[in-house]
Write a protein that holds these residues in place. Structure first.
Motif, PDB file in Angstrom:
ATOM      1  N   GLU A  89      45.894  41.985  36.021  1.00 62.29           N
ATOM      2  CA  GLU A  89      44.472  41.625  35.975  1.00 62.29           C
ATOM      3  C   GLU A  89      44.232  40.181  36.430  1.00 62.29           C
ATOM      4  O   GLU A  89      43.131  39.836  36.848  1.00 62.29           O
ATOM      5  CB  GLU A  89      43.914  41.814  34.548  1.00 62.29           C
ATOM      6  CG  GLU A  89      43.926  43.253  34.071  1.00 62.29           C
ATOM      7  CD  GLU A  89      45.221  43.657  33.366  1.00 62.29           C
ATOM      8  OE1 GLU A  89      45.216  44.715  32.707  1.00 62.29           O
ATOM      9  OE2 GLU A  89      46.229  42.933  33.463  1.00 62.29           O
ATOM     10  N   TYR A  90      45.255  39.358  36.337  1.00 63.11           N
ATOM     11  CA  TYR A  90      45.175  37.977  36.814  1.00 63.11           C
ATOM     12  C   TYR A  90      45.000  37.949  38.333  1.00 63.11           C
ATOM     13  O   TYR A  90      44.346  37.064  38.878  1.00 63.11           O
ATOM     14  CB  TYR A  90      46.463  37.233  36.427  1.00 63.11           C
ATOM     15  CG  TYR A  90      46.559  35.814  36.934  1.00 63.11           C
ATOM     16  CD1 TYR A  90      46.170  34.750  36.126  1.00 63.11           C
ATOM     17  CD2 TYR A  90      47.048  35.524  38.208  1.00 63.11           C
ATOM     18  CE1 TYR A  90      46.271  33.443  36.568  1.00 63.11           C
ATOM     19  CE2 TYR A  90      47.154  34.222  38.657  1.00 63.11           C
ATOM     20  CZ  TYR A  90      46.751  33.181  37.837  1.00 63.11           C
ATOM     21  OH  TYR A  90      46.842  31.889  38.281  1.00 63.11           O
ATOM     22  N   TRP A  91      45.598  38.915  39.006  1.00 63.58           N
ATOM     23  CA  TRP A  91      45.696  38.928  40.462  1.00 63.58           C
ATOM     24  C   TRP A  91      44.494  39.595  41.114  1.00 63.58           C
ATOM     25  O   TRP A  91      44.584  40.663  41.710  1.00 63.58           O
ATOM     26  CB  TRP A  91      47.016  39.570  40.891  1.00 63.58           C
ATOM     27  CG  TRP A  91      48.145  38.725  40.419  1.00 63.58           C
ATOM     28  CD1 TRP A  91      48.869  38.885  39.269  1.00 63.58           C
ATOM     29  CD2 TRP A  91      48.626  37.541  41.037  1.00 63.58           C
ATOM     30  NE1 TRP A  91      49.781  37.862  39.143  1.00 63.58           N
ATOM     31  CE2 TRP A  91      49.660  37.020  40.222  1.00 63.58           C
ATOM     32  CE3 TRP A  91      48.295  36.855  42.215  1.00 63.58           C
ATOM     33  CZ2 TRP A  91      50.346  35.866  40.533  1.00 63.58           C
ATOM     34  CZ3 TRP A  91      48.987  35.702  42.530  1.00 63.58           C
ATOM     35  CH2 TRP A  91      50.000  35.225  41.695  1.00 63.58           C
ATOM     36  N   THR A  92      43.342  38.953  40.987  1.00 60.35           N
ATOM     37  CA  THR A  92      42.126  39.367  41.687  1.00 60.35           C
ATOM     38  C   THR A  92      41.566  38.150  42.398  1.00 60.35           C
ATOM     39  O   THR A  92      41.738  37.022  41.942  1.00 60.35           O
ATOM     40  CB  THR A  92      41.058  39.929  40.719  1.00 60.35           C
ATOM     41  OG1 THR A  92      40.721  38.926  39.769  1.00 60.35           O
ATOM     42  CG2 THR A  92      41.560  41.168  40.000  1.00 60.35           C
ATOM     43  N   ASP A  93      40.917  38.395  43.512  1.00 61.00           N
ATOM     44  CA  ASP A  93      40.289  37.307  44.246  1.00 61.00           C
ATOM     45  C   ASP A  93      39.148  37.875  45.074  1.00 61.00           C
ATOM     46  O   ASP A  93      39.046  39.086  45.272  1.00 61.00           O
ATOM     47  CB  ASP A  93      41.304  36.593  45.136  1.00 61.00           C
ATOM     48  CG  ASP A  93      40.881  35.159  45.492  1.00 61.00           C
ATOM     49  OD1 ASP A  93      39.769  34.749  45.103  1.00 61.00           O
ATOM     50  OD2 ASP A  93      41.658  34.472  46.143  1.00 61.00           O
ATOM     51  N   LEU A  94      38.324  36.984  45.574  1.00 56.61           N
ATOM     52  CA  LEU A  94      37.186  37.371  46.392  1.00 56.61           C
ATOM     53  C   LEU A  94      37.671  37.766  47.783  1.00 56.61           C
ATOM     54  O   LEU A  94      38.329  36.977  48.469  1.00 56.61           O
ATOM     55  CB  LEU A  94      36.188  36.211  46.491  1.00 56.61           C
ATOM     56  CG  LEU A  94      34.884  36.498  47.207  1.00 56.61           C
ATOM     57  CD1 LEU A  94      34.079  37.559  46.471  1.00 56.61           C
ATOM     58  CD2 LEU A  94      34.080  35.215  47.349  1.00 56.61           C
ATOM     59  N   ASN A  95      37.370  38.987  48.176  1.00 53.57           N
ATOM     60  CA  ASN A  95      37.682  39.451  49.520  1.00 53.57           C
ATOM     61  C   ASN A  95      36.573  38.946  50.434  1.00 53.57           C
ATOM     62  O   ASN A  95      35.410  39.309  50.275  1.00 53.57           O
ATOM     63  CB  ASN A  95      37.761  40.982  49.542  1.00 53.57           C
ATOM     64  CG  ASN A  95      38.095  41.532  50.905  1.00 53.57           C
ATOM     65  OD1 ASN A  95      37.636  41.045  51.936  1.00 53.57           O
ATOM     66  ND2 ASN A  95      38.895  42.591  50.908  1.00 53.57           N
ATOM     67  N   MET A  96      36.920  38.099  51.381  1.00 52.46           N
ATOM     68  CA  MET A  96      35.924  37.465  52.237  1.00 52.46           C
ATOM     69  C   MET A  96      35.217  38.476  53.149  1.00 52.46           C
ATOM     70  O   MET A  96      34.091  38.246  53.570  1.00 52.46           O
ATOM     71  CB  MET A  96      36.574  36.349  53.075  1.00 52.46           C
ATOM     72  CG  MET A  96      37.146  35.216  52.216  1.00 52.46           C
ATOM     73  SD  MET A  96      35.950  34.481  51.069  1.00 52.46           S
ATOM     74  CE  MET A  96      34.901  33.629  52.228  1.00 52.46           C
ATOM     75  N   LYS A  97      35.868  39.595  53.429  1.00 52.94           N
ATOM     76  CA  LYS A  97      35.256  40.613  54.292  1.00 52.94           C
ATOM     77  C   LYS A  97      34.229  41.452  53.534  1.00 52.94           C
ATOM     78  O   LYS A  97      33.182  41.783  54.073  1.00 52.94           O
ATOM     79  CB  LYS A  97      36.327  41.518  54.888  1.00 52.94           C
ATOM     80  CG  LYS A  97      37.225  40.803  55.883  1.00 52.94           C
ATOM     81  CD  LYS A  97      38.302  41.728  56.404  1.00 52.94           C
ATOM     82  CE  LYS A  97      39.241  40.929  57.317  1.00 52.94           C
ATOM     83  NZ  LYS A  97      40.431  41.688  57.645  1.00 52.94           N
ATOM     84  N   THR A  98      34.542  41.815  52.289  1.00 51.03           N
ATOM     85  CA  THR A  98      33.650  42.696  51.528  1.00 51.03           C
ATOM     86  C   THR A  98      32.708  41.938  50.599  1.00 51.03           C
ATOM     87  O   THR A  98      31.714  42.494  50.144  1.00 51.03           O
ATOM     88  CB  THR A  98      34.460  43.696  50.679  1.00 51.03           C
ATOM     89  OG1 THR A  98      35.187  42.960  49.691  1.00 51.03           O
ATOM     90  CG2 THR A  98      35.406  44.518  51.535  1.00 51.03           C
ATOM     91  N   GLY A  99      33.048  40.685  50.294  1.00 51.91           N
ATOM     92  CA  GLY A  99      32.238  39.915  49.351  1.00 51.91           C
ATOM     93  C   GLY A  99      32.399  40.378  47.908  1.00 51.91           C
ATOM     94  O   GLY A  99      31.590  40.043  47.049  1.00 51.91           O
ATOM     95  N   ARG A 100      33.463  41.145  47.614  1.00 51.66           N
ATOM     96  CA  ARG A 100      33.705  41.676  46.278  1.00 51.66           C
ATOM     97  C   ARG A 100      35.044  41.168  45.762  1.00 51.66           C
ATOM     98  O   ARG A 100      35.962  40.913  46.540  1.00 51.66           O
ATOM     99  CB  ARG A 100      33.741  43.203  46.313  1.00 51.66           C
ATOM    100  CG  ARG A 100      32.447  43.806  46.834  1.00 51.66           C
ATOM    101  CD  ARG A 100      32.557  45.284  46.931  1.00 51.66           C
ATOM    102  NE  ARG A 100      32.526  45.811  45.571  1.00 51.66           N
ATOM    103  CZ  ARG A 100      32.520  47.092  45.280  1.00 51.66           C
ATOM    104  NH1 ARG A 100      32.574  47.988  46.214  1.00 51.66           N
ATOM    105  NH2 ARG A 100      32.477  47.479  44.033  1.00 51.66           N
TER     106      ARG A 100
END
Length: 187
Positions: A89-100
């Motif tokens: 759960e720590y390993w999430t980030d903003l995907n610059m292509k999808t904005g999610r």
């Protein structure tokens, strides 16, 4: 309703988290992750996590589950997962292509620590009922695949299946010689 802060809960929770940490430390040392073993779950001794753990202490399962049942969320868990890289759960980030916000693959050393964490959690809460299949059974029941990166999920399932079928010694050897050397597996 949370339990009162009693000496019994303080001692019980302290013993539980310390026992868990020692089990993870032993596993991490066996695969060569010395620093991670020493530092594993130190945030559980922080006021945010420790006192919540005392309030919801039962000794048979994570206090975070009881806090979540009462409040609809667990502040202690949110604090914990944001500080401990061995949780997917720590390993999430903003995907610059999808904005999610999306999951990203875990680095091998944290994946290995996550395996040790799951083994230790099952040993801690199941006691004598623990088998090498327990971490896989828990993973399959938890239905975490929606939140975990597909590559990480496949690798974790591969390692937990190996543990269930071939045991700790062979799985830990594989983690040392394959996972931690960056060789592809389980994808």
């Amino acid at each position: 309703m949370p339990h009162a802060i009693t000496l019994r809960n303080i001692i019980g929770h302290f013993k539980t988290i310390t026992h868990h940490r020692h089990l993870v430390l032993r596993g991490c040392f066996r695969v060569g992750l010395y620093w991670q073993g020493l530092c594993h779950d130190l945030s559980k001794y922080s006021p945010t996590e420790f006192w919540t753990g005392v309030r919801y202490y039962q000794g048979t399962r994570s206090p975070n589950a009881a806090e979540r049942e009462e409040k609809g969320y667990s502040e202690a868990w949110m604090h914990h997962k944001g500080r401990n890289r061995h949780h997917f759960e720590y390993w999430t980030d903003l995907n610059m292509k999808t904005g999610r916000y999306e999951s990203v693959p875990m680095p091998p050393r944290y994946l290995a620590e996550m395996v040790m964490d799951r083994i230790a959690a099952c040993r801690t809460y199941q006691g004598a009922a623990y088998t090498d299949a327990s971490p896989l059974d828990y993973f399959e029941r938890a239905r975490e695949t929606r939140l975990i990166h597909p590559k990480t999920g496949a690798q974790l399932a591969y390692l937990l299946q190996m543990l269930a079928q071939r045991g700790e010694q062979e799985t830990f050897r594989f983690i040392r010689t394959t996972v931690l050397t960056g060789q592809p597996f389980g994808e």
